[in-house]
Design a protein around this motif. Structure first.
Motif, short mmCIF file in Angstrom:
data_model
loop_
_atom_site.label_atom_id
_atom_site.label_comp_id
_atom_site.label_asym_id
_atom_site.label_seq_id
_atom_site.Cartn_x
_atom_site.Cartn_y
_atom_site.Cartn_z
N ASP A 42 -21.30 -100.60 17.99
CA ASP A 42 -21.37 -100.60 16.53
C ASP A 42 -22.00 -99.31 16.00
N THR A 43 -23.04 -98.84 16.66
CA THR A 43 -23.70 -97.60 16.24
C THR A 43 -22.77 -96.41 16.39
N GLU A 44 -22.02 -96.36 17.48
CA GLU A 44 -21.06 -95.27 17.68
C GLU A 44 -19.97 -95.30 16.61
N GLU A 45 -19.48 -96.49 16.30
CA GLU A 45 -18.45 -96.61 15.26
C GLU A 45 -19.01 -96.18 13.91
N LEU A 46 -20.22 -96.64 13.60
CA LEU A 46 -20.85 -96.28 12.33
C LEU A 46 -21.07 -94.77 12.27
N ARG A 47 -21.51 -94.18 13.37
CA ARG A 47 -21.72 -92.73 13.41
C ARG A 47 -20.41 -92.01 13.09
N LYS A 48 -19.30 -92.49 13.63
CA LYS A 48 -17.99 -91.87 13.37
C LYS A 48 -17.62 -92.00 11.89
N VAL A 49 -17.83 -93.19 11.33
CA VAL A 49 -17.53 -93.40 9.91
C VAL A 49 -18.36 -92.46 9.04
N LEU A 50 -19.64 -92.33 9.36
CA LEU A 50 -20.52 -91.45 8.58
C LEU A 50 -20.12 -89.99 8.74
N ASP A 51 -19.76 -89.59 9.97
CA ASP A 51 -19.30 -88.21 10.21
C ASP A 51 -17.99 -87.92 9.47
N ASP A 52 -17.07 -88.90 9.49
CA ASP A 52 -15.80 -88.72 8.77
C ASP A 52 -16.05 -88.54 7.28
N GLY A 95 -22.92 -102.26 3.28
CA GLY A 95 -23.17 -102.94 2.01
C GLY A 95 -23.48 -101.90 0.94
N GLU A 96 -22.98 -102.13 -0.25
CA GLU A 96 -23.17 -101.16 -1.33
C GLU A 96 -24.62 -100.86 -1.66
N PRO A 97 -25.53 -101.85 -1.56
CA PRO A 97 -26.93 -101.55 -1.90
C PRO A 97 -27.66 -100.71 -0.85
N HIS A 98 -27.06 -100.51 0.32
CA HIS A 98 -27.73 -99.78 1.40
C HIS A 98 -27.99 -98.33 0.96
N TYR A 99 -29.13 -97.79 1.37
CA TYR A 99 -29.52 -96.44 0.95
C TYR A 99 -28.52 -95.37 1.40
N VAL A 100 -27.87 -95.54 2.54
CA VAL A 100 -26.88 -94.55 2.99
C VAL A 100 -25.62 -94.66 2.13
N ALA A 147 -26.87 -83.79 -3.07
CA ALA A 147 -26.39 -85.13 -2.68
C ALA A 147 -25.96 -85.14 -1.22
N LEU A 148 -25.30 -84.08 -0.79
CA LEU A 148 -24.85 -84.00 0.60
C LEU A 148 -26.04 -83.96 1.56
N LYS A 149 -27.07 -83.23 1.17
CA LYS A 149 -28.27 -83.14 2.01
C LYS A 149 -28.96 -84.51 2.11
N ARG A 150 -29.04 -85.23 0.99
CA ARG A 150 -29.65 -86.56 1.00
C ARG A 150 -28.82 -87.52 1.86
N TYR A 151 -27.49 -87.43 1.73
CA TYR A 151 -26.61 -88.28 2.54
C TYR A 151 -26.79 -87.98 4.03
N ALA A 155 -28.19 -90.63 6.71
CA ALA A 155 -27.31 -91.03 7.81
C ALA A 155 -28.00 -90.77 9.15
N ARG A 156 -28.64 -89.62 9.27
CA ARG A 156 -29.39 -89.32 10.50
C ARG A 156 -30.51 -90.31 10.74
N GLN A 157 -31.19 -90.67 9.67
CA GLN A 157 -32.28 -91.62 9.78
C GLN A 157 -31.75 -92.97 10.28
N LEU A 158 -30.57 -93.34 9.83
CA LEU A 158 -30.00 -94.63 10.20
C LEU A 158 -29.51 -94.67 11.65
N VAL A 159 -28.73 -93.67 12.04
CA VAL A 159 -28.09 -93.73 13.37
C VAL A 159 -28.65 -92.73 14.36
N GLY A 160 -29.56 -91.90 13.91
CA GLY A 160 -30.11 -90.90 14.81
C GLY A 160 -29.12 -89.78 15.01
#
Length: 166
Positions: A42-52, A95-100, A147-151, A155-160
């Protein structure tokens, strides 16, 4: 005094207990390993989604930044659809309310600000000085990069990250 019958009985009891406990421990360990493997997947998939999401946002910004002329680049619609899809994928997974998810929505909003300037460029050119247009574009670019820097940070904080900061 302990006789052979007592020793034999104790041996049967211990063997029976071990026989009952051993499969339960094996099932527990196997379930734990499966949960861990699922979490990694799940973490690998999420990392890919965030990278995309990061990649398509940067592609859209580059396209807008390098654009000149009154017409929007025809490819912008496709890139915009990819940004919207990335936004949806992030919101679905977190989820939409998530900080990422909120951080990525800010990136989308900043890209929308850039796009609005270009959609309305004819109107701007008629009533606004070039310096004001340049200032609006600079501000939009600054908001996008912020905004990109915050994202990226969230994202790094979430998935490392496997990459060390230099």
């Amino acid at each position: 005094m302990v006789d052979a019958t007592d020793v034999a009985f104790a041996g049967v009891v211990v063997a029976g207990a071990i026989g009952l406990i051993s499969p339960a421990v094996a099932v527990y360990v196997q379930n734990r390993q499966l949960r861990h493997a699922r979490e990694l997947s799940d973490t690998e998939e999420l990392r890919k989604v965030l990278d995309d999401g990061l990649s398509v946002a940067r592609a859209a910004r580059t396209m807008l930044h390098s654009h000149s002329g009154r017409e929007l680049p025809p490819e912008l619609h496709d890139v915009g659809a990819q940004v919207a899809l990335a936004n949806s994928r992030i919101a679905i997974r977190l989820g939409e309310p998530h900080y990422v998810a909120k951080a990525y929505q800010s990136v989308v909003d900043a890209l929308g600000e850039w796009t609005d300037i270009f959609v309305n460029i004819d109107e701007w050119l008629e009533r606004v000085a070039d310096e004001e247009i340049d200032a609006a574009l600079t501000q939009a670019d600054d908001r996008f990069h912020g905004a990109l820097k915050r994202y990226t940070g969230s994202a790094r904080q979430l998935v490392g990250s496997r990459v060390k900061d230099v």
